[in-house]
Design a protein around this motif. Structure first.
Motif, mmCIF file in Angstrom:
data_model
loop_
_atom_site.group_PDB
_atom_site.id
_atom_site.type_symbol
_atom_site.label_atom_id
_atom_site.label_comp_id
_atom_site.label_asym_id
_atom_site.label_seq_id
_atom_site.Cartn_x
_atom_site.Cartn_y
_atom_site.Cartn_z
ATOM 1 N N MET A 25 23.622 6.912 46.003
ATOM 2 C CA MET A 25 24.050 7.978 44.942
ATOM 3 C C MET A 25 24.164 9.306 45.140
ATOM 4 S SD MET A 25 23.073 7.976 40.659
ATOM 5 C CE MET A 25 21.559 9.014 41.071
ATOM 6 N N CYS A 26 23.035 9.719 45.819
ATOM 7 C CA CYS A 26 22.732 11.209 46.180
ATOM 8 C C CYS A 26 23.940 11.665 47.293
ATOM 9 C CB CYS A 26 21.404 11.235 46.926
ATOM 10 S SG CYS A 26 21.028 12.895 47.551
ATOM 11 N N ALA A 66 28.229 0.943 39.707
ATOM 12 C CA ALA A 66 28.891 2.021 40.088
ATOM 13 C C ALA A 66 30.347 2.041 39.691
ATOM 14 C CB ALA A 66 28.919 1.800 41.710
ATOM 15 N N GLN A 67 30.744 1.053 39.443
ATOM 16 C CA GLN A 67 32.200 1.073 38.633
ATOM 17 C C GLN A 67 32.230 1.658 37.451
ATOM 18 O OE1 GLN A 67 34.120 -2.668 38.660
ATOM 19 N NE2 GLN A 67 35.824 -2.104 37.435
ATOM 20 N N HIS A 68 31.171 1.380 36.547
ATOM 21 C CA HIS A 68 31.206 1.826 35.330
ATOM 22 C C HIS A 68 30.706 3.221 35.240
ATOM 23 C CE1 HIS A 68 30.373 -2.528 33.798
ATOM 24 N NE2 HIS A 68 31.461 -2.305 33.988
ATOM 25 N N THR A 69 30.054 3.787 36.060
ATOM 26 C CA THR A 69 29.593 5.008 36.165
ATOM 27 C C THR A 69 30.809 6.049 36.515
ATOM 28 O OG1 THR A 69 27.290 4.600 36.912
ATOM 29 C CG2 THR A 69 27.663 6.792 37.117
ATOM 30 N N ILE A 70 31.355 5.644 37.805
ATOM 31 C CA ILE A 70 32.432 6.400 37.892
ATOM 32 C C ILE A 70 33.552 6.326 37.048
ATOM 33 C CG2 ILE A 70 34.411 6.360 39.585
ATOM 34 C CD1 ILE A 70 32.538 5.106 41.767
ATOM 35 N N MET A 71 33.785 5.341 36.186
ATOM 36 C CA MET A 71 34.816 5.466 35.122
ATOM 37 C C MET A 71 34.359 6.361 34.172
ATOM 38 S SD MET A 71 36.055 2.093 32.852
ATOM 39 C CE MET A 71 36.456 1.166 34.457
ATOM 40 N N LEU A 100 27.938 20.706 36.849
ATOM 41 C CA LEU A 100 26.769 20.576 35.913
ATOM 42 C C LEU A 100 27.280 19.345 35.001
ATOM 43 C CD1 LEU A 100 24.263 21.830 34.716
ATOM 44 C CD2 LEU A 100 25.965 23.017 33.008
ATOM 45 N N SER A 101 28.454 19.226 34.582
ATOM 46 C CA SER A 101 28.932 18.215 33.847
ATOM 47 C C SER A 101 28.904 16.920 34.654
ATOM 48 C CB SER A 101 30.289 18.463 33.183
ATOM 49 O OG SER A 101 30.511 19.582 32.510
ATOM 50 N N LEU A 102 29.307 16.810 35.797
ATOM 51 C CA LEU A 102 29.070 15.686 36.723
ATOM 52 C C LEU A 102 27.542 15.129 36.764
ATOM 53 C CD1 LEU A 102 30.714 13.640 38.615
ATOM 54 C CD2 LEU A 102 30.194 15.166 40.315
ATOM 55 N N ILE A 103 26.780 15.866 37.022
ATOM 56 C CA ILE A 103 25.360 15.803 37.157
ATOM 57 C C ILE A 103 24.849 15.241 35.555
ATOM 58 C CG2 ILE A 103 23.051 16.644 37.564
ATOM 59 C CD1 ILE A 103 24.150 18.567 39.291
ATOM 60 N N ASN A 104 25.307 15.706 34.710
ATOM 61 C CA ASN A 104 24.641 15.337 33.224
ATOM 62 C C ASN A 104 25.585 13.862 32.867
ATOM 63 O OD1 ASN A 104 23.242 17.520 32.719
ATOM 64 N ND2 ASN A 104 25.057 18.547 31.616
#
Length: 315
Positions: free
Chosen positions: A291-292, A73-78, A241-245
């Motif tokens: 995540m949802c 989660a930390q890496h995804t948020i970063m 859209l960019s966030l989802i991608n």
């Protein structure tokens, strides 16, 4: 009375016809989207698919306390915090640039759209060649560092026998490993975002821009007060859209580094993919719901910001 009955029968017939046309889409959405979502919620609240005893929120507590999930989660948020603003800002800048009278405008537009037509496997192969430890990027940086003397690109290591060797950066196994993935994300998504912004810029009323120019407004003032007002819904859409991608970058990272990448490339989808391979459906379902919920919260916050910004500009 007869005319009223005829009108009612006609309205009823229209509704039946409309319902008949909508029924296949409704059944498809219920079958492939709504029903599976409730199945995921069910799996997130049981102890196992075999016993199927309800444990309610125990799986969520276990996932939230899991070190691998916290790291992913930390890496995804970063990654999203870096890649999404860049994707929005650069795409908007390119759209504004291509709106001006510059040479080779159509060629530049085609150039930025071309990554959308390239298969992912080909992109991954190109990135492996570019960012390999002995790849083109390291060779170029080393040449620049040697020629200019601005920096020493090679890293020196002392072996146990006293020998000193120099080694270039391994981009996918170092602290810089998110850098090539951010570049890959931008290269893949900038063209589509740019087209959306160009369409929004073309829909801005020209008379408002002409009035602002007559009143002495400069280019930056017109962009900030007139164009940004009409671009705010598109900025919101492109950001979402960019966030989802950015949450779906797992495919490229998986092809580049496998199921267990080094450091900052271990994303949430890696965690969920590994839980699926381990048949831990409870953790997989709980992580997907978390995540949802986070995505819904972020998107709701973006809608709130866009609404308030639009009102402020209108006022």
């Amino acid at each position: 009375m007869k005319a009223t009955l005829v009108k009612l029968n006609r309205k009823l017939g229209d509704k039946l016809y409309s319902g008949a046309f909508l029924a296949p889409s409704f059944i498809g959405v219920m079958t492939f989207f709504i029903a599976p979502f409730f199945v995921v919620i069910y799996y997130a609240m049981i102890d196992s698919p075999v016993r199927q005893n309800f444990v309610w929120f125990d799986n969520f507590e276990r996932v939230l306390g899991n070190w691998a999930f916290q790291t992913a989660a930390q890496h995804t948020i970063m990654f999203s915090a870096i890649a999404v603003p860049l994707a929005v800002a650069l795409a908007l800048g390119l759209a504004v640039l291509l709106e001006q009278k510059i040479p080779a405008k159509s060629q530049l537009r085609t150039f930025f759209l071309s990554p959308m037509m390239v298969p992912v496997a080909s992109i991954v192969l190109i990135w492996q060649v570019l960012f390999h430890q002995n790849g083109a990027v390291n060779d170029l940086l080393s040449t620049i560092g040697s020629a200019t003397g601005w920096f020493s690109y090679e890293r020196f290591y002392t072996l146990s026998d006293g020998r000193v060797i120099n080694q270039w950066i391994d981009w996918f196994s170092s602290g810089y490993n998110q850098f090539p993935i951010v570049l890959l994300f931008l290269w893949k998504n900038l063209g589509y975002n740019m087209i959306l912004f160009m369409a929004a810029l073309n829909n801005i009323p020209k008379d408002l821009i002409e009035v602002a120019q007559i009143e002495g407004g400069g280019a930056f003032y017109i962009f900030r007060t007139v164009k940004m007002r009409f671009l705010s819904p598109t900025i919101l859409f492109v950001t979402i859209l960019s966030l989802i991608n950015s949450f779906r970058v797992f495919r490229e990272v998986f092809l580049l580094t496998g199921a267990h990448p080094y450091g900052g490339l271990y994303m949430l989808q890696h965690y969920m993919n590994n839980m699926f391979e381990a048949l831990d459906f409870q953790s997989l379902a709980a992580a997907a719901i978390i995540m949802c919920i986070v995505m819904i919260g972020i998107i709701g916050l973006l809608f709130l910001i866009e609404s308030r910004y639009g009102k402020d500009v209108e006022g």
